[in-house]
Motif scaffolding. Structure first.
Motif, PDB file in Angstrom:
ATOM      1  N   CYS A  18       0.818  -1.215   0.000  1.00 43.11           N
ATOM      2  CA  CYS A  18       0.000   0.000   0.000  1.00 43.11           C
ATOM      3  C   CYS A  18       0.851   1.264   0.000  1.00 43.11           C
ATOM      4  N   GLY A  19       0.231   2.390  -0.454  1.00 39.96           N
ATOM      5  CA  GLY A  19       0.845   3.699  -0.336  1.00 39.96           C
ATOM      6  C   GLY A  19       0.738   4.207   1.086  1.00 39.96           C
ATOM      7  N   SER A  20       1.386   5.349   1.363  1.00 36.11           N
ATOM      8  CA  SER A  20       1.468   5.848   2.738  1.00 36.11           C
ATOM      9  C   SER A  20       0.100   6.158   3.342  1.00 36.11           C
ATOM     10  N   SER A  21      -0.781   6.820   2.574  1.00 29.20           N
ATOM     11  CA  SER A  21      -2.100   7.161   3.117  1.00 29.20           C
ATOM     12  C   SER A  21      -2.910   5.913   3.421  1.00 29.20           C
ATOM     13  N   GLN A  22      -2.862   4.954   2.514  1.00 30.00           N
ATOM     14  CA  GLN A  22      -3.581   3.700   2.738  1.00 30.00           C
ATOM     15  C   GLN A  22      -3.012   2.961   3.936  1.00 30.00           C
ATOM     16  N   ARG A  23      -1.696   2.965   4.072  1.00 27.64           N
ATOM     17  CA  ARG A  23      -1.051   2.306   5.205  1.00 27.64           C
ATOM     18  C   ARG A  23      -1.442   2.993   6.507  1.00 27.64           C
ATOM     19  N   ALA A  24      -1.450   4.327   6.492  1.00 24.34           N
ATOM     20  CA  ALA A  24      -1.835   5.076   7.687  1.00 24.34           C
ATOM     21  C   ALA A  24      -3.261   4.728   8.109  1.00 24.34           C
ATOM     22  N   GLU A  25      -4.162   4.700   7.162  1.00 25.48           N
ATOM     23  CA  GLU A  25      -5.558   4.375   7.458  1.00 25.48           C
ATOM     24  C   GLU A  25      -5.688   2.945   7.973  1.00 25.48           C
ATOM     25  N   MET A  26      -4.898   2.026   7.390  1.00 24.14           N
ATOM     26  CA  MET A  26      -4.934   0.637   7.811  1.00 24.14           C
ATOM     27  C   MET A  26      -4.409   0.475   9.239  1.00 24.14           C
ATOM     28  N   PHE A  27      -3.304   1.175   9.539  1.00 19.90           N
ATOM     29  CA  PHE A  27      -2.775   1.145  10.903  1.00 19.90           C
ATOM     30  C   PHE A  27      -3.814   1.657  11.894  1.00 19.90           C
ATOM     31  N   GLU A  88       2.718  13.994   7.601  1.00 14.16           N
ATOM     32  CA  GLU A  88       1.813  14.889   6.875  1.00 14.16           C
ATOM     33  C   GLU A  88       0.366  14.425   7.004  1.00 14.16           C
ATOM     34  N   TYR A  89       0.161  13.115   6.977  1.00 21.62           N
ATOM     35  CA  TYR A  89      -1.181  12.560   7.169  1.00 21.62           C
ATOM     36  C   TYR A  89      -1.716  12.950   8.545  1.00 21.62           C
ATOM     37  N   ILE A  90      -0.881  12.815   9.581  1.00 22.73           N
ATOM     38  CA  ILE A  90      -1.303  13.161  10.940  1.00 22.73           C
ATOM     39  C   ILE A  90      -1.519  14.670  11.064  1.00 22.73           C
ATOM     40  N   ARG A  91      -0.688  15.445  10.375  1.00 24.62           N
ATOM     41  CA  ARG A  91      -0.851  16.897  10.396  1.00 24.62           C
ATOM     42  C   ARG A  91      -2.253  17.283   9.909  1.00 24.62           C
ATOM     43  N   ILE A  92      -2.685  16.660   8.835  1.00 26.35           N
ATOM     44  CA  ILE A  92      -3.994  16.960   8.255  1.00 26.35           C
ATOM     45  C   ILE A  92      -5.121  16.478   9.176  1.00 26.35           C
ATOM     46  N   THR A  93      -4.998  15.231   9.651  1.00 30.72           N
ATOM     47  CA  THR A  93      -6.080  14.683  10.473  1.00 30.72           C
ATOM     48  C   THR A  93      -6.182  15.396  11.825  1.00 30.72           C
ATOM     49  N   SER A  94      -5.042  15.779  12.405  1.00 37.54           N
ATOM     50  CA  SER A  94      -5.101  16.480  13.691  1.00 37.54           C
ATOM     51  C   SER A  94      -5.693  17.875  13.520  1.00 37.54           C
ATOM     52  N   LYS A  95      -5.357  18.537  12.412  1.00 36.28           N
ATOM     53  CA  LYS A  95      -5.938  19.855  12.139  1.00 36.28           C
ATOM     54  C   LYS A  95      -7.445  19.745  11.933  1.00 36.28           C
ATOM     55  N   ASN A  96      -7.852  18.738  11.163  1.00 38.02           N
ATOM     56  CA  ASN A  96      -9.278  18.538  10.912  1.00 38.02           C
ATOM     57  C   ASN A  96     -10.042  18.205  12.192  1.00 38.02           C
ATOM     58  N   ALA A  97      -9.350  17.552  13.131  1.00 39.78           N
ATOM     59  CA  ALA A  97      -9.983  17.190  14.401  1.00 39.78           C
ATOM     60  C   ALA A  97      -9.950  18.337  15.410  1.00 39.78           C
ATOM     61  N   PHE A  99      -7.175  19.792  16.838  1.00 42.87           N
ATOM     62  CA  PHE A  99      -6.106  19.752  17.839  1.00 42.87           C
ATOM     63  C   PHE A  99      -5.002  20.738  17.474  1.00 42.87           C
ATOM     64  N   SER A 100      -4.605  21.549  18.453  1.00 39.87           N
ATOM     65  CA  SER A 100      -3.506  22.494  18.255  1.00 39.87           C
ATOM     66  C   SER A 100      -2.290  22.140  19.110  1.00 39.87           C
ATOM     67  N   ASN A 101      -2.364  21.013  19.817  1.00 38.91           N
ATOM     68  CA  ASN A 101      -1.290  20.625  20.741  1.00 38.91           C
ATOM     69  C   ASN A 101      -0.446  19.466  20.211  1.00 38.91           C
ATOM     70  N   VAL A 102      -0.496  19.236  18.901  1.00 38.38           N
ATOM     71  CA  VAL A 102       0.294  18.170  18.277  1.00 38.38           C
ATOM     72  C   VAL A 102       1.495  18.782  17.565  1.00 38.38           C
ATOM     73  N   ARG A 103       2.670  18.270  17.841  1.00 37.93           N
ATOM     74  CA  ARG A 103       3.901  18.697  17.174  1.00 37.93           C
ATOM     75  C   ARG A 103       4.427  17.524  16.350  1.00 37.93           C
TER      76      ARG A 103
END
Length: 203
Positions: A18-27, A88-97, A99-103
């Motif tokens: 899988c690609g990175s986004s698919q792998r991230a979603e699978m994890f 980058e995937y987490i950056r997008i999902t945390s912003k959409n959720a 959260f401003s406390n994720v580095r």
């Protein structure tokens, strides 16, 4: 509609293709499964508002976001991974959720670049078997811990041929020995996960 349950050996094979986004979603799907007992894991981490946590090998960020909610706006969670696409995937999902406390920290084989003595907990789930030169690695890593800070390690037990072939297992006795070699001692052991171990260490 009946949802198919993905077993760990099948997950390993799928991840490799899988690609990175698919792998991230699978994890993330795997981490959220009832068999992974995420609610019990979070409860066992005993996090407090204002804590600073490293999610080491954050993958798709399932636990990054769970921890971000637990430590609150005055806390911080570092999503650390060697794969910038995961970050980058987490950056997008945390912003959409909201959260401003994720580095975000791009890790490497030497560890993570965060300030010394600034972290209450390092959370390492299904990553230990990937680490090299582990005694040296944890000797460096423990420098980020505050006094009384903890390192929590969850990894797969030897649960089948495919997991063995791909090296996705660890021996908890070896883990304890290696972390002892890095000057860390076992302070908690949780036994509620069926095919994984869950150990907590302090300096």
């Amino acid at each position: 509609m009946v949802k198919a349950k993905i077993g760990i050996p099948v997950l390993v094979l799928l991840v490799l293709s899988c690609g990175s986004s698919q792998r991230a979603e699978m994890f993330n799907r795997q981490a959220a499964e009832p068999a992974s007992m995420p609610e019990k894991v979070m409860e066992s981490l005993s996090l407090k508002k204002g804590d600073t946590v490293i999610d080491l090998g954050a993958g798709g960020g399932y636990y990054t976001l769970r921890i971000a909610g637990e430590v609150g706006g005055k806390g911080t969670v570092y999503a650390a991974d060697i794969d910038p696409d995961f970050l980058e995937y987490i950056r997008i999902t945390s912003k959409n959720a909201g959260f401003s406390n994720v580095r975000f920290v791009l890790a490497d084989e030497k560890g993570v670049n965060v300030p010394e003595k600034s972290v209450d907990l390092v959370f390492i789930r299904n990553v230990y078997h990937h680490l090299k030169d582990r005694i040296a690695y944890f000797n460096r890593l423990k420098s980020v811990l505050k006094q009384g800070g903890r390192i929590a390690v969850i990894d797969h037990l030897d649960s089948g041929l495919i997991m063995k072939i791909h090296g996705h297992t660890s021996d908890p006795h070896v883990v304890e020995s290696e972390l002892n070699g890095a000057g860390l001692r076992l302070v908690q052991q949780h036994d509620f996960l069926k095919n994984q171990f869950f150990l907590v260490f302090q300096e």
